[in-house]
Design an enzyme around this catalytic site. Structure first.
Site, PDB file in Angstrom:
ATOM      1  N   HIS A   1      30.501 -19.224 -31.139  1.00 61.80           N
ATOM      2  CA  HIS A   1      31.003 -20.253 -32.066  1.00 61.80           C
ATOM      3  C   HIS A   1      32.193 -19.716 -32.868  1.00 61.80           C
ATOM      4  CE1 HIS A   1      26.830 -22.489 -32.242  1.00 61.80           C
ATOM      5  NE2 HIS A   1      27.266 -22.285 -31.021  1.00 61.80           N
TER       6      HIS A   1
ATOM      7  N   ASP B   1      22.259 -22.514 -41.480  1.00 58.02           N
ATOM      8  CA  ASP B   1      22.366 -23.204 -40.198  1.00 58.02           C
ATOM      9  C   ASP B   1      22.163 -24.701 -40.333  1.00 58.02           C
ATOM     10  OD1 ASP B   1      23.217 -21.169 -38.650  1.00 58.02           O
ATOM     11  OD2 ASP B   1      21.236 -20.503 -38.040  1.00 58.02           O
TER      12      ASP B   1
ATOM     13  N   GLU C   1      23.297 -25.284 -33.709  1.00 56.40           N
ATOM     14  CA  GLU C   1      23.053 -24.860 -35.097  1.00 56.40           C
ATOM     15  C   GLU C   1      21.739 -25.466 -35.600  1.00 56.40           C
ATOM     16  OE1 GLU C   1      24.549 -22.578 -36.626  1.00 56.40           O
ATOM     17  OE2 GLU C   1      26.428 -22.382 -35.539  1.00 56.40           O
TER      18      GLU C   1
ATOM     19  N   HIS D   1      18.995 -23.561 -34.194  1.00 55.31           N
ATOM     20  CA  HIS D   1      18.818 -22.306 -34.949  1.00 55.31           C
ATOM     21  C   HIS D   1      17.941 -22.563 -36.178  1.00 55.31           C
ATOM     22  CE1 HIS D   1      23.017 -20.814 -33.400  1.00 55.31           C
ATOM     23  NE2 HIS D   1      22.146 -20.979 -32.435  1.00 55.31           N
TER      24      HIS D   1
ATOM     25  N   GLU E   1      26.322 -17.485 -32.278  1.00 55.42           N
ATOM     26  CA  GLU E   1      27.265 -17.416 -33.401  1.00 55.42           C
ATOM     27  C   GLU E   1      28.550 -16.708 -33.006  1.00 55.42           C
ATOM     28  OE1 GLU E   1      26.899 -19.194 -35.816  1.00 55.42           O
ATOM     29  OE2 GLU E   1      24.758 -19.473 -36.102  1.00 55.42           O
TER      30      GLU E   1
ATOM     31  N   TYR F   1      14.069 -20.946 -37.062  1.00 56.49           N
ATOM     32  CA  TYR F   1      13.558 -20.235 -38.236  1.00 56.49           C
ATOM     33  C   TYR F   1      12.284 -20.906 -38.727  1.00 56.49           C
ATOM     34  CZ  TYR F   1      18.246 -18.186 -38.270  1.00 56.49           C
ATOM     35  OH  TYR F   1      19.393 -17.555 -37.915  1.00 56.49           O
TER      36      TYR F   1
HETATM   37 MN   MN3 Z   1      24.803 -20.844 -37.551  1.00 56.90          MN
END
Ligand code: MN3
Length: 265
Positions: free
Chosen positions: A141, A40, A71, A74, A138, A78
């Protein structure tokens, strides 16, 4: 409506589940998320901006710019999961593992919208909710970028289209073989490798369909737990504090004041 940030999901709820997981489960979980952080980060910093650069139309550029930012969210999510569950030493070890992983290096050069994840499980519901939100983003996307790619594809001659199609299936096969190695490496210790590979093939077919091509792998049954994980219905939302991937929005918000505690009406 697709905007969200990771701090809207209370990750600390997962700490009790995390403690009860086996060492093998925790290691697999950390490595999966470590790999996804890399992907990402690249999608947000390189992939999406590159597509944006080569697409005509200000509105399309705006949509791609927004997707690029998501992104990055994202990747940040994490990190939030890591910092909630793991120590600094553990996090450093995860990123060393990511840097040294040969399969991930191949994946990152492709930096495509084909991405393979193992969705949330019954445990770790808050992290799972974030992963669900990411999977939902996702899929949007993939559809959007796929539609743009289909338009572009139409501009090529028949011969060029044949050549592109051939290259695409070749790339897919390379990525798939890479992913099989990665999956064996990551999931064998917890015995999930075969189910994950089924999911990888399902995702590869989905990516091809986004591009307007025929699926490459035969259709096969997917573990219902996996499908439960990729369905985008809200699994948790506490009305007062939590936000689920169904986007239940708090409305009519008023700050508390001393008057609210006067009950002798
Ligand atoms: Mn991604």
């Amino acid at each position: 409506m697709q905007f969200w940030t990771d701090d809207e999901i209370p990750l600390s709820d997962d700490k009790m589940d995390w403690i009860k997981m086996t060492d093998e489960e925790r290691t697999a979980y950390k490595h999966v998320l470590g790999g996804l952080t890399l992907l990402d980060t690249l999608q947000g910093g390189v992939g999406m901006p590159k597509i944006l650069e080569h697409v005509e139309g200000l509105q399309r550029k705006a949509v791609l710019g927004f997707m690029s930012m998501m992104e990055q969210i994202h990747a940040k999510s994490y990190s939030s999961i890591f910092t909630t569950l793991a120590s600094t030493e553990e996090i450093d070890a995860i990123f060393r593992w990511v840097e040294d992983n040969e399969q991930l290096a191949i994946c990152s050069t492709a930096a495509s919208s084909i991405r393979f994840t193992w969705p949330a499980r019954a445990k770790m519901t808050s992290s799972g909710e974030i992963i669900d939100l990411i999977i939902r983003d996702e899929s949007i996307h993939g559809l959007y970028v796929g539609t743009l790619a289909q338009e572009l594809f139409q501009e090529f001659s028949f011969e060029e289209q044949e050549e592109l199609r051939r290259e695409l299936y070749e790339l897919l096969e390379t990525l798939y073989q890479n992913e099989v190695k990665y999956t064996d490496d990551l999931y064998s210790p917890i015995g999930l490798q075969e189910e994950v590979k089924t999911y990888v093939r399902y995702n590869a077919n989905k990516a091809l369909m986004n591009l307007g091509f025929e699926p490459h792998f035969p259709e096969e049954p997917i573990n219902p737990i996996v499908f439960n994980g990729i369905s985008t219905h809200t699994k948790q939302h506490d009305f007062f504090s939590k936000k689920g991937n169904g986007y239940v929005r708090a409305i009519n918000i008023e700050p508390l004041s001393d008057d609210d505690f006067v009950f002798d009406v």
